[in-house]
Every structure is written in structure tokens, then in C-alpha cells.
Design a protein around this motif. Sequence first.
Motif, PDB file in Angstrom:
ATOM      1  N   ALA A   1     -34.766 -16.905  29.079  1.00  0.00           N
ATOM      2  CA  ALA A   1     -34.144 -17.890  29.962  1.00  0.00           C
ATOM      3  C   ALA A   1     -32.952 -17.347  30.737  1.00  0.00           C
ATOM      4  CB  ALA A   1     -33.729 -19.112  29.157  1.00  0.00           C
ATOM      5  N   ASN A   2     -32.723 -16.038  30.665  1.00  0.00           N
ATOM      6  CA  ASN A   2     -31.631 -15.435  31.438  1.00  0.00           C
ATOM      7  C   ASN A   2     -31.945 -15.516  32.919  1.00  0.00           C
ATOM      8  OD1 ASN A   2     -30.343 -14.723  29.023  1.00  0.00           O
ATOM      9  ND2 ASN A   2     -31.529 -12.839  28.883  1.00  0.00           N
ATOM     10  N   ASN A   3     -31.032 -15.009  33.733  1.00  0.00           N
ATOM     11  CA  ASN A   3     -31.252 -14.988  35.173  1.00  0.00           C
ATOM     12  C   ASN A   3     -31.703 -13.609  35.590  1.00  0.00           C
ATOM     13  OD1 ASN A   3     -31.360 -15.709  37.817  1.00  0.00           O
ATOM     14  ND2 ASN A   3     -29.153 -15.736  38.124  1.00  0.00           N
ATOM     15  N   PRO A   4     -32.930 -13.418  36.077  1.00  0.00           N
ATOM     16  CA  PRO A   4     -33.921 -14.457  36.309  1.00  0.00           C
ATOM     17  C   PRO A   4     -34.651 -14.841  35.020  1.00  0.00           C
ATOM     18  CG  PRO A   4     -34.860 -12.343  36.894  1.00  0.00           C
ATOM     19  CD  PRO A   4     -33.432 -12.090  36.494  1.00  0.00           C
ATOM     20  N   VAL A   5     -35.279 -16.002  35.052  1.00  0.00           N
ATOM     21  CA  VAL A   5     -36.148 -16.405  33.948  1.00  0.00           C
ATOM     22  C   VAL A   5     -37.375 -15.506  33.993  1.00  0.00           C
ATOM     23  CG1 VAL A   5     -37.597 -18.254  33.039  1.00  0.00           C
ATOM     24  CG2 VAL A   5     -35.345 -18.792  33.984  1.00  0.00           C
TER      25      VAL A   5
ATOM     26  N   GLU B   1     -35.066 -29.792  36.711  1.00  0.00           N
ATOM     27  CA  GLU B   1     -35.032 -28.874  35.578  1.00  0.00           C
ATOM     28  C   GLU B   1     -36.430 -28.313  35.350  1.00  0.00           C
ATOM     29  OE1 GLU B   1     -34.053 -28.698  30.801  1.00  0.00           O
ATOM     30  OE2 GLU B   1     -33.982 -30.620  31.831  1.00  0.00           O
ATOM     31  N   TRP B   2     -36.514 -26.997  35.130  1.00  0.00           N
ATOM     32  CA  TRP B   2     -37.786 -26.335  34.841  1.00  0.00           C
ATOM     33  C   TRP B   2     -37.913 -26.189  33.326  1.00  0.00           C
ATOM     34  CZ3 TRP B   2     -40.510 -22.539  38.418  1.00  0.00           C
ATOM     35  CH2 TRP B   2     -40.347 -22.914  39.762  1.00  0.00           C
ATOM     36  N   ILE B   3     -39.000 -26.698  32.785  1.00  0.00           N
ATOM     37  CA  ILE B   3     -39.274 -26.591  31.352  1.00  0.00           C
ATOM     38  C   ILE B   3     -40.493 -25.689  31.173  1.00  0.00           C
ATOM     39  CG2 ILE B   3     -39.885 -27.863  29.263  1.00  0.00           C
ATOM     40  CD1 ILE B   3     -38.530 -30.323  30.664  1.00  0.00           C
ATOM     41  N   PHE B   4     -40.322 -24.624  30.409  1.00  0.00           N
ATOM     42  CA  PHE B   4     -41.374 -23.629  30.173  1.00  0.00           C
ATOM     43  C   PHE B   4     -41.956 -23.835  28.783  1.00  0.00           C
ATOM     44  CE2 PHE B   4     -38.551 -21.969  33.342  1.00  0.00           C
ATOM     45  CZ  PHE B   4     -39.337 -21.229  34.213  1.00  0.00           C
ATOM     46  N   GLU B   5     -43.278 -23.925  28.701  1.00  0.00           N
ATOM     47  CA  GLU B   5     -43.951 -24.103  27.408  1.00  0.00           C
ATOM     48  C   GLU B   5     -45.033 -23.045  27.231  1.00  0.00           C
ATOM     49  OE1 GLU B   5     -44.896 -28.411  26.353  1.00  0.00           O
ATOM     50  OE2 GLU B   5     -44.791 -28.450  28.549  1.00  0.00           O
ATOM     51  N   GLN B   6     -45.074 -22.476  26.033  1.00  0.00           N
ATOM     52  CA  GLN B   6     -46.165 -21.586  25.639  1.00  0.00           C
ATOM     53  C   GLN B   6     -47.214 -22.448  24.948  1.00  0.00           C
ATOM     54  OE1 GLN B   6     -46.114 -18.475  26.530  1.00  0.00           O
ATOM     55  NE2 GLN B   6     -43.980 -17.924  26.764  1.00  0.00           N
ATOM     56  N   LYS B   7     -48.477 -22.288  25.338  1.00  0.00           N
ATOM     57  CA  LYS B   7     -49.552 -23.112  24.782  1.00  0.00           C
ATOM     58  C   LYS B   7     -50.674 -22.199  24.287  1.00  0.00           C
ATOM     59  CE  LYS B   7     -48.389 -27.375  26.395  1.00  0.00           C
ATOM     60  NZ  LYS B   7     -48.494 -28.620  25.698  1.00  0.00           N
ATOM     61  N   LYS B   8     -51.554 -22.795  23.479  1.00  0.00           N
ATOM     62  CA  LYS B   8     -52.716 -22.072  22.951  1.00  0.00           C
ATOM     63  C   LYS B   8     -53.889 -23.041  22.946  1.00  0.00           C
ATOM     64  CE  LYS B   8     -54.138 -18.365  20.439  1.00  0.00           C
ATOM     65  NZ  LYS B   8     -54.094 -17.007  20.831  1.00  0.00           N
ATOM     66  N   ILE B   9     -55.023 -22.594  23.483  1.00  0.00           N
ATOM     67  CA  ILE B   9     -56.247 -23.396  23.389  1.00  0.00           C
ATOM     68  C   ILE B   9     -56.667 -23.415  21.940  1.00  0.00           C
ATOM     69  CG2 ILE B   9     -58.677 -23.534  24.007  1.00  0.00           C
ATOM     70  CD1 ILE B   9     -58.003 -22.190  26.633  1.00  0.00           C
TER      71      ILE B   9
ATOM     72  N   VAL C   1     -37.162 -16.865  39.159  1.00  0.00           N
ATOM     73  CA  VAL C   1     -38.172 -16.914  38.107  1.00  0.00           C
ATOM     74  C   VAL C   1     -39.156 -15.767  38.332  1.00  0.00           C
ATOM     75  CG1 VAL C   1     -40.051 -18.285  37.086  1.00  0.00           C
ATOM     76  CG2 VAL C   1     -37.976 -19.431  37.905  1.00  0.00           C
ATOM     77  N   VAL C   2     -39.554 -15.093  37.257  1.00  0.00           N
ATOM     78  CA  VAL C   2     -40.577 -14.053  37.316  1.00  0.00           C
ATOM     79  C   VAL C   2     -41.711 -14.452  36.380  1.00  0.00           C
ATOM     80  CG1 VAL C   2     -41.118 -11.619  36.933  1.00  0.00           C
ATOM     81  CG2 VAL C   2     -38.840 -12.276  37.773  1.00  0.00           C
ATOM     82  N   LEU C   3     -42.917 -14.530  36.932  1.00  0.00           N
ATOM     83  CA  LEU C   3     -44.113 -14.835  36.148  1.00  0.00           C
ATOM     84  C   LEU C   3     -44.956 -13.569  36.123  1.00  0.00           C
ATOM     85  CD1 LEU C   3     -44.924 -18.294  37.784  1.00  0.00           C
ATOM     86  CD2 LEU C   3     -43.585 -17.847  35.717  1.00  0.00           C
ATOM     87  N   PHE C   4     -45.311 -13.105  34.912  1.00  0.00           N
ATOM     88  CA  PHE C   4     -46.037 -11.841  34.800  1.00  0.00           C
ATOM     89  C   PHE C   4     -46.974 -11.864  33.602  1.00  0.00           C
ATOM     90  CE2 PHE C   4     -42.447 -11.328  32.033  1.00  0.00           C
ATOM     91  CZ  PHE C   4     -42.805 -10.416  31.049  1.00  0.00           C
ATOM     92  N   GLY C   5     -47.820 -10.854  33.528  1.00  0.00           N
ATOM     93  CA  GLY C   5     -48.782 -10.727  32.443  1.00  0.00           C
ATOM     94  C   GLY C   5     -48.788  -9.302  31.914  1.00  0.00           C
TER      95      GLY C   5
END
Length: 163
Positions: free
Chosen positions: A128-132, A154-162, A115-119
Motif C-alpha cells: 500500500a506504499n506510494n505507488p500501490v 477510496e480504493w480497496i484492494f482484495e485478493q480472491k481465490k476461485i 497504482v501499479v498492476l502486474f503479474g
Amino acid sequence: MNSDKKKMISRILVVSDTHGRRDNLQRCIDISAPLDIIIHCGDGVKDIRSADIPDNSVVFAVAGNTDIYSSPDEESSIIEKIDNKTVLITHGHQYNVKSGLYSLKKFAGDIPADVVLFGHTHISFLSANNPVLFNPGDLSTGSYGIITIGADKEWIFEQKKIT
């Protein structure tokens, strides 16, 4: 197995690019709690360091391009093991993510990261490819992400908005 046993679920808050909007960050933390992990992908490391973090929440943070002078001791990328997955946490500026994801994917593949988390781009993104690849967008305008890890791992990814 005891059917009354509570299923283990982990919640991870992923934010990036707070740019001094500590109000949005605190609101996001408060509405998303309870949280096991809070991840800040840069450009606002001072914001997460001054936030009111819930008890028992672990914080991971990296420096973005605007954090260079305010948080010089922060790493620009870190690798963490979360629930048996290798997670690369980065801001992304050093991989030129605004011009494409090739360099980021190559670096992630060399680790290898699951998994890669970035901004940095200020654009919410999920591949959702490898890596996510997961970018929560910029919290300065209210975008953030939640990762839920269920009892089945299972990892579930959600995009949210305040709102």
C-alpha cells in the motif's frame, strides 16, 4: 444531498497469468460481475480476447512473456487514468519482478504512477506504499484481484481465490 441517491461504486477485476485456463477466467468474470473494468496483466491475452465480457465493461490487457508470439501487437505496458489515478498496467517480466521490485518501482516513479498492476511472479502481492503495487497472482490456479472504488474515492484492494 439526497440520501436516497445511490452511491457510485466502481468494480475492477484484475487477473494475470491465465495460461490458457479460459474456464477459470470466464468463471472469475461471471462470479465477479457486475464489473466496470477488467484488467489482464499478461500471459494469456488470447484468453481475455475470447472471453464473454459483460456489456458496459471496459477491458485493458497487456502482453506477458508468453504472449510474444501469440499476441505480437499487444503492448507490454500501458498507462491508464482510472478515477483520477494514474495506473500502470504491466506483466512485469521486463522489470525482472521475480528478482525484486526495484526496477518496477523506479519506472512507476518516473511516470509517476499512483497504482501499479502486474503479474509474472504467480504470487499474490499488495503493497500500500506510494505507488500501490498489486499483483493478483495467477488465475491459472484460481487467484485474482478485485479493486472497489467507493463513493469516497477510496480504493480497496482484495485478493480472491476461485473455490
